[in-house]
Design an enzyme around this catalytic site. Structure first.
Site, mmCIF file in Angstrom:
data_model
loop_
_atom_site.group_PDB
_atom_site.id
_atom_site.type_symbol
_atom_site.label_atom_id
_atom_site.label_comp_id
_atom_site.label_asym_id
_atom_site.label_seq_id
_atom_site.Cartn_x
_atom_site.Cartn_y
_atom_site.Cartn_z
ATOM 1 N N ASN A 1 -4.118 5.252 16.079
ATOM 2 C CA ASN A 1 -5.299 4.757 16.791
ATOM 3 C C ASN A 1 -4.903 4.583 18.258
ATOM 4 O O ASN A 1 -3.749 4.835 18.638
ATOM 5 C CB ASN A 1 -5.861 3.479 16.144
ATOM 6 C CG ASN A 1 -4.893 2.305 16.234
ATOM 7 O OD1 ASN A 1 -4.001 2.272 17.088
ATOM 8 N ND2 ASN A 1 -5.059 1.337 15.340
ATOM 9 N N ALA B 1 -16.792 4.324 6.046
ATOM 10 C CA ALA B 1 -15.925 3.268 5.491
ATOM 11 C C ALA B 1 -16.124 1.931 6.191
ATOM 12 O O ALA B 1 -15.749 0.888 5.652
ATOM 13 C CB ALA B 1 -14.462 3.693 5.575
ATOM 14 N N GLY C 1 -9.223 3.638 9.341
ATOM 15 C CA GLY C 1 -8.127 4.515 9.768
ATOM 16 C C GLY C 1 -7.489 5.223 8.577
ATOM 17 O O GLY C 1 -7.074 6.389 8.681
ATOM 18 N N ASP C 2 -7.409 4.526 7.454
ATOM 19 C CA ASP C 2 -6.842 5.145 6.244
ATOM 20 C C ASP C 2 -7.753 6.255 5.740
ATOM 21 O O ASP C 2 -7.284 7.312 5.306
ATOM 22 C CB ASP C 2 -6.654 4.076 5.154
ATOM 23 C CG ASP C 2 -5.731 2.965 5.618
ATOM 24 O OD1 ASP C 2 -4.777 3.273 6.364
ATOM 25 O OD2 ASP C 2 -5.969 1.801 5.257
ATOM 26 N N ASN D 1 -1.235 -3.444 -1.211
ATOM 27 C CA ASN D 1 -1.418 -4.866 -0.876
ATOM 28 C C ASN D 1 -2.633 -5.423 -1.589
ATOM 29 O O ASN D 1 -3.567 -4.678 -1.927
ATOM 30 C CB ASN D 1 -1.666 -5.053 0.628
ATOM 31 C CG ASN D 1 -0.456 -4.714 1.475
ATOM 32 O OD1 ASN D 1 0.682 -4.793 1.026
ATOM 33 N ND2 ASN D 1 -0.698 -4.313 2.714
ATOM 34 N N ASN E 1 -4.881 2.688 0.055
ATOM 35 C CA ASN E 1 -6.187 3.077 0.599
ATOM 36 C C ASN E 1 -6.239 4.585 0.845
ATOM 37 O O ASN E 1 -7.242 5.242 0.544
ATOM 38 C CB ASN E 1 -6.459 2.359 1.931
ATOM 39 C CG ASN E 1 -6.503 0.854 1.787
ATOM 40 O OD1 ASN E 1 -6.620 0.326 0.682
ATOM 41 N ND2 ASN E 1 -6.400 0.146 2.905
ATOM 42 N N GLY F 1 -1.110 2.639 2.114
ATOM 43 C CA GLY F 1 -0.789 3.732 1.195
ATOM 44 C C GLY F 1 -1.825 3.844 0.092
ATOM 45 O O GLY F 1 -2.344 4.936 -0.190
HETATM 46 O O1 RIB Z 1 -5.325 -0.225 6.991
HETATM 47 C C1 RIB Z 1 -5.895 -1.327 6.336
HETATM 48 C C2 RIB Z 1 -4.879 -2.010 5.482
HETATM 49 O O2 RIB Z 1 -3.872 -2.543 6.305
HETATM 50 C C3 RIB Z 1 -5.401 -3.183 4.689
HETATM 51 O O3 RIB Z 1 -5.930 -2.810 3.449
HETATM 52 C C4 RIB Z 1 -4.217 -4.110 4.612
HETATM 53 O O4 RIB Z 1 -3.675 -4.206 3.337
HETATM 54 C C5 RIB Z 1 -3.193 -3.569 5.617
HETATM 55 O O5 RIB Z 1 -2.154 -2.971 4.971
#
Ligand code: RIB
Length: 280
Positions: A176, A260, A229-230, A11, A43, A41
């Protein structure tokens, strides 16, 4: 070197830093606008790469100007994008994000090309780990998970109904606390590890409904929780696949995720391995 395949979203994040988050129906003015590469994805792919893994990302972007902007940091960071393809006529996924002081956010995603990923176009990964989330069609995740025989992590975000095969196949599920509540007892029936994050609260790792590890993220001055979270998902996967014990891996993931939150934007904030070691 650990090899990781990420199948997931790309995104462009359009971010408004506001004095507070709006209530439903409310307009807030005076925000500052930023644009950052994002998508769960993308991230997670860049997070795993910055933590030392060799990473390839399977994704779809549009054939528009946003695609290049959304892929800049992945390219610069050395993520293999051979299977990150542009879909003619589609728009790159866009996330509209409001961030309040202290880092809390609200996110709305227009998925665009992320919806165009098809299972038949995805070769079975031969990497040590496969990481997926739910911003691409979940039937794609189910199909690839059935074919893949390495360490499979699924981050069940955003929460939605998924094929039970995904839950049963996963070696690691990451949620989460909001997502954990949404899935409820379904998660206890999973065969793999279930990691639950709780912002700055204690994160847990469970197996067969029993807690096997707990960790409190280090205290930091948070400015933007986007991508935390990523980071957690990628860090926990990399640490477990590298052979860290569950408690150590959970501490590592919490340390990475808290770092982060200390910088603005999803991808600019993803920490390097050396920084995480210093924060653990
Ligand atoms: O987890 C964060 C992400 O969630 C953001 O970067 C945004 O693009 C959404 O997909």
């Amino acid at each position: 070197m650990t090899t990781v395949t990420v199948i997931g979203s790309v995104n462009l994040d359009v971010v408004a830093n506001a004095a507070r988050l709006p209530a439903p129906g409310e307009t807030i003015t005076g925000a500052e606008l930023h644009r950052f590469p994002g998508g769960k994805g993308a991230n997670q792919a860049l997070a795993a790469r910055r933590l030392g893994a060799n990473v390839s990302l399977v994704a779809r972007v549009g054939d528009d100007a946003s695609a290049n902007e959304a892929l800049t940091l992945l390219r610069g960071g050395g993520v293999d994008l051979d299977q990150c393809l542009a879909v003619p006529g589609a728009a790159t996924g866009t996330a509209l994000i409001a961030v309040a002081p202290g880092g809390e956010n609200q996110i709305v995603v227009a998925p665009g090309a992320n919806r165009e990923l098809r299972a038949r176009d995805i070769p079975t990964p031969d990497s040590d780990a496969l990481i997926c989330q739910l911003e691409v069609p979940s039937d794609v995740i189910a199909d690839v998970a059935r074919r893949y025989d390495g360490f499979f992590c699924v981050n069940l975000a955003p929460a939605m109904e998924v094929d039970v095969a995904i839950l049963q196949r996963a070696d690691l599920i990451v949620v989460n606390e909001t997502e954990a509540a949404w899935y409820g007892p379904t998660l206890a029936a999973c065969h793999g590890l279930v990691a639950t994050t709780r912002g700055s609260g204690v994160a847990t790792l469970e197996h067969d409904g029993k807690t096997v590890a707990e960790a409190r993220p280090p205290e930091v001055a948070a400015v933007d929780a986007t991508g935390a979270g990523d980071t957690f998902t990628a860090a926990l996967t990399v640490a477990l696949v590298e052979g860290q014990r569950p408690a150590q891996a959970l501490r590592f993931a919490c340390a990475a995720a808290s770092l982060a939150t200390t910088r603005m934007g999803a991808q600019p904030s993803l920490p390097k391995h050396s920084e995480v070691d210093g924060n653990a």
